[in-house]
Write a protein that holds these residues in place. Structure first.
Motif, PDB file in Angstrom:
ATOM      1  N   PRO A 195       0.823  -1.213   0.000  1.00 49.47           N
ATOM      2  CA  PRO A 195       0.000   0.000   0.000  1.00 49.47           C
ATOM      3  C   PRO A 195       0.855   1.259   0.000  1.00 49.47           C
ATOM      4  O   PRO A 195       1.949   1.284   0.575  1.00 49.47           O
TER       5      PRO A 195
ATOM      6  N   ILE B 210      -0.683   3.402   5.009  1.00 47.57           N
ATOM      7  CA  ILE B 210      -1.647   2.699   5.855  1.00 47.57           C
ATOM      8  C   ILE B 210      -2.337   3.722   6.742  1.00 47.57           C
ATOM      9  O   ILE B 210      -1.674   4.527   7.402  1.00 47.57           O
TER      10      ILE B 210
ATOM     11  N   ARG C  59      -8.087  -0.788   0.238  1.00 46.37           N
ATOM     12  CA  ARG C  59      -8.188  -2.130   0.809  1.00 46.37           C
ATOM     13  C   ARG C  59      -8.218  -1.997   2.328  1.00 46.37           C
ATOM     14  O   ARG C  59      -7.727  -1.021   2.889  1.00 46.37           O
TER      15      ARG C  59
ATOM     16  N   ARG D 256      -8.328  -4.255   6.340  1.00 47.17           N
ATOM     17  CA  ARG D 256      -8.169  -5.523   7.052  1.00 47.17           C
ATOM     18  C   ARG D 256      -8.568  -5.361   8.510  1.00 47.17           C
ATOM     19  O   ARG D 256      -8.461  -4.286   9.091  1.00 47.17           O
TER      20      ARG D 256
ATOM     21  N   SER E 141      -6.055  -8.219   1.718  1.00 46.75           N
ATOM     22  CA  SER E 141      -6.339  -6.996   2.467  1.00 46.75           C
ATOM     23  C   SER E 141      -5.129  -6.075   2.571  1.00 46.75           C
ATOM     24  O   SER E 141      -5.277  -4.901   2.903  1.00 46.75           O
ATOM     25  N   TYR E 142      -3.937  -6.583   2.289  1.00 45.76           N
ATOM     26  CA  TYR E 142      -2.741  -5.755   2.463  1.00 45.76           C
ATOM     27  C   TYR E 142      -1.767  -5.823   1.291  1.00 45.76           C
ATOM     28  O   TYR E 142      -0.679  -5.244   1.338  1.00 45.76           O
TER      29      TYR E 142
ATOM     30  N   MET F 238      -4.242   1.204   2.349  1.00 45.66           N
ATOM     31  CA  MET F 238      -4.840   0.197   3.237  1.00 45.66           C
ATOM     32  C   MET F 238      -5.410   0.853   4.485  1.00 45.66           C
ATOM     33  O   MET F 238      -4.783   1.720   5.085  1.00 45.66           O
TER      34      MET F 238
ATOM     35  N   ASP G 240      -6.460  -0.058   8.190  1.00 44.36           N
ATOM     36  CA  ASP G 240      -6.217  -1.083   9.207  1.00 44.36           C
ATOM     37  C   ASP G 240      -7.125  -0.820  10.405  1.00 44.36           C
ATOM     38  O   ASP G 240      -7.004   0.200  11.076  1.00 44.36           O
TER      39      ASP G 240
ATOM     40  N   HIS H 211     -11.581  -6.557  -5.045  1.00 42.05           N
ATOM     41  CA  HIS H 211     -10.269  -7.189  -4.986  1.00 42.05           C
ATOM     42  C   HIS H 211     -10.269  -8.353  -5.954  1.00 42.05           C
ATOM     43  O   HIS H 211     -11.203  -8.498  -6.764  1.00 42.05           O
TER      44      HIS H 211
END
Length: 532
Positions: free
Chosen positions: A76, A79, A103, A105, A115-116, A126, A128, A521
């Motif tokens: 990514p 994050i 994305r 997670r 997810s990453y 990403m 998180d 995805h």
């Protein structure tokens, strides 16, 4: 007319400065947009770019499969770790506004790193959810609201703090993030008694494609149906689940009985296949199959370990086993009477003296290079086929198979009750895994070829119309979407394996709630409007 050397130099400087500014501008623009759209001040530490010294540790913190942490795999751009629900809303609004692929997670246990990591969507960022992890248990109502970033181990612990006679039927691995875990179904050692985790969800809070927070009433029953078993990251971002707690006895019993090939493993496993789905629904016996060393010379053999949870005491367990599965030879000394919360630690593989507080650490016991596949079995696999299976397992360094029994409540819930479809008629589910500790291309190719060969061998012993698979054991060998233009016929190849007849309904839901395919995805549900 020819450009002067000064003009050319000026043009090059402009182009170079633009290229240098691009990565920073994505981050800067996103942060500015977050500030404009969040109800809270976004701390600088919440955004971690690739240039940040903490980037690798943050990325690796919950990522389970080292294959997707290799330098060659696109990472990514940065994050973002939200601190509250408003931050998640803002992230969706800003990613959509700025045209940035997003994305997200909750636990990082997705087997193919979706997810990453991304092979088809670059650049991307990403989200998180690790800091959204509260668990609020309501004993009077037998429910709990659990945020997506909480691990299933944390959830079990928080339930046990309030009650010794309540539990929740979800995963065996305590470090699973509950947000994504339930979107795929959520298997566990009480599935034969109470069904899946997804079968025991009463409500949810999600952020939709417009950045709005929806609960069950606001999203509607079709949308709520899809997020329970329809796979993660297709229909919105899960913020929290409201789960139904289930009764458990104060005393439960666990055991692990190993049987090697030399101890008649093939015959006992063939018998297990005939009875495992028909046993008392309080009894869950899975089989963990590995290659071990035996004898004085340490020769390699196959060990089948019968790992079980019984919702009752040892005396009643022995009655059930002596009547239904005496071939295993279970004795009183094999049985360990314990509390439900300690049985969670036992089944998860913790040492016997581990205190329940270990479940709050949220650390995975399994982090290496690996590849997994899955099957659903409807007829016992013959002993002759098992002998061929053992030969193949002995060819691999660290093979693992886990056979999870069905029956009980799993056979009594309709295939269309939630998006997860694998129900009546299934005897057990197989998970195939191979793992290794070196990231070289040669090592990866060797082990990937082995597991694909094993999967091909097993094709003769499982249903093939379709050959079903479990979505929480993501397997990109089954097929992937194109970047932004996946046809339904292309997606149906892998989609019917995961969702059987529920795939078309999932497509209808997707087409309604995310027609432009923002949440996507490699194996996300495509909207019907996207055709190639």
């Amino acid at each position: 007319m020819a450009l002067s050397s000064i003009s050319i130099l000026s043009l090059l400087l402009v182009l170079l400065s633009a290229s240098w500014a691009t990565p920073a501008s994505i981050e800067d623009n996103f942060i500015q947009c977050l500030d404009d759209n969040s109800e809270h001040v976004i701390p600088i530490s919440a955004v971690c770019a690739q240039t940040n010294s903490s980037f690798t540790s943050v990325l690796n913190s919950t990522a389970q499969n080292l294959r997707y942490l290799e330098p060659s795999v696109p990472k990514p751009q940065f994050i973002f770790t939200p601190l509250n629900e408003s931050d998640v809303q803002a992230a969706v609004i800003c990613a959509k506004k700025l045209g940035i692929h997003l994305r997200f997670r909750s636990g990082g246990h997705d087997y193919e790193g979706l997810s990453y990591a991304s092979e088809i969507e670059t650049p991307f960022i990403m989200l998180d959810l690790a800091r959204l992890r509260s668990t609020n248990v309501d004993i009077d109502d037998n429910t709990a609201w659990v945020q997506a970033g909480a691990t299933i181990g944390e959830v079990y612990y928080r339930i046990s703090e309030k009650s010794k006679t309540l539990g929740f039927p979800a995963g065996l691995c305590s470090s699973l993030g509950i947000g994504g875990h339930i979107t795929g179904g959520a298997y566990g050692s009480m599935m034969r008694k109470y069904g899946l985790g997804a079968d025991n969800v009463l409500d949810a809070r999600i952020v939709d494609v417009n950045g709005k927070i929806l609960d069950r009433a606001a999203m509607g029953e079709d949308h709520f149906w899809a997020i329970r078993g329809g796979g993660g990251a297709s229909f919105g971002i899960i913020l929290a689940w409201k789960i139904k707690l289930v009764p458990v006895p104060e005393t439960v019993t666990v055991f692990t009985v190993p049987k090697t090939l030399e101890q008649g493993a093939s015959k006992i496993l063939y018998r297990w296949q005939q009875v495992a789905d028909k046993l008392d629904e309080d009894l869950f016996i899975r089989v963990i199959i590995q290659v071990t060393k035996a004898g004085q010379k340490g020769e390699r053999t196959v060990t089948t370990a019968y790992n079980a949870l019984f919702l009752g005491d040892a005396d009643r367990l022995l009655q059930v086993m002596n009547q239904s599965f005496p071939e295993l030879g279970l004795t009183r000394k094999d049985c360990i009477e314990t509390s439900w919360i300690k049985s969670v630690l036992y089944i998860a593989g913790y040492p016997s003296e581990t205190p329940p507080e270990a479940l709050l650490q949220g650390k995975s016991l399994f982090k290496n290079y690996f590849k997994a596949k899955s099957d659903f079995v409807q007829q016992p696999i013959p002993e002759t086929a098992l002998e061929g299976l053992w030969k193949r397992l002995l060819q691999e360094d660290s093979p693992l198979m886990i056979w999870n029994p069905y029956g009980g409540m799993m056979a009594n819930i309709s295939e269309s009750a939630i998006a997860f479809p694998h129900r009546k008629g299934t005897l057990f589910k197989i998970q195939y895994v191979t793992s290794w500790y070196e990231g070289s291309q040669d090592a990866t190719t060797k082990h990937m070829d082995w597991i694909r060969g094993l999967y091909d061998y097993m094709a003769a012993y499982v249903p093939t119309s379709p050959r079903a698979a479990y979505v929480n054991y993501r397997d990109l060998d089954l097929g992937i979407n194109d970047k932004t233009n996946t046809s339904l016929s292309q997606a149906r190849v892998w989609g019917t394996k995961y969702f059987k007849g529920n795939f078309d309904r999932l497509v209808k839901v997707k087409s309604k709630v995310d027609p432009d395919n923002f949440f996507r995805h490699e194996q996300s549900i495509p909207p019907a409007l996207i055709e190639a």
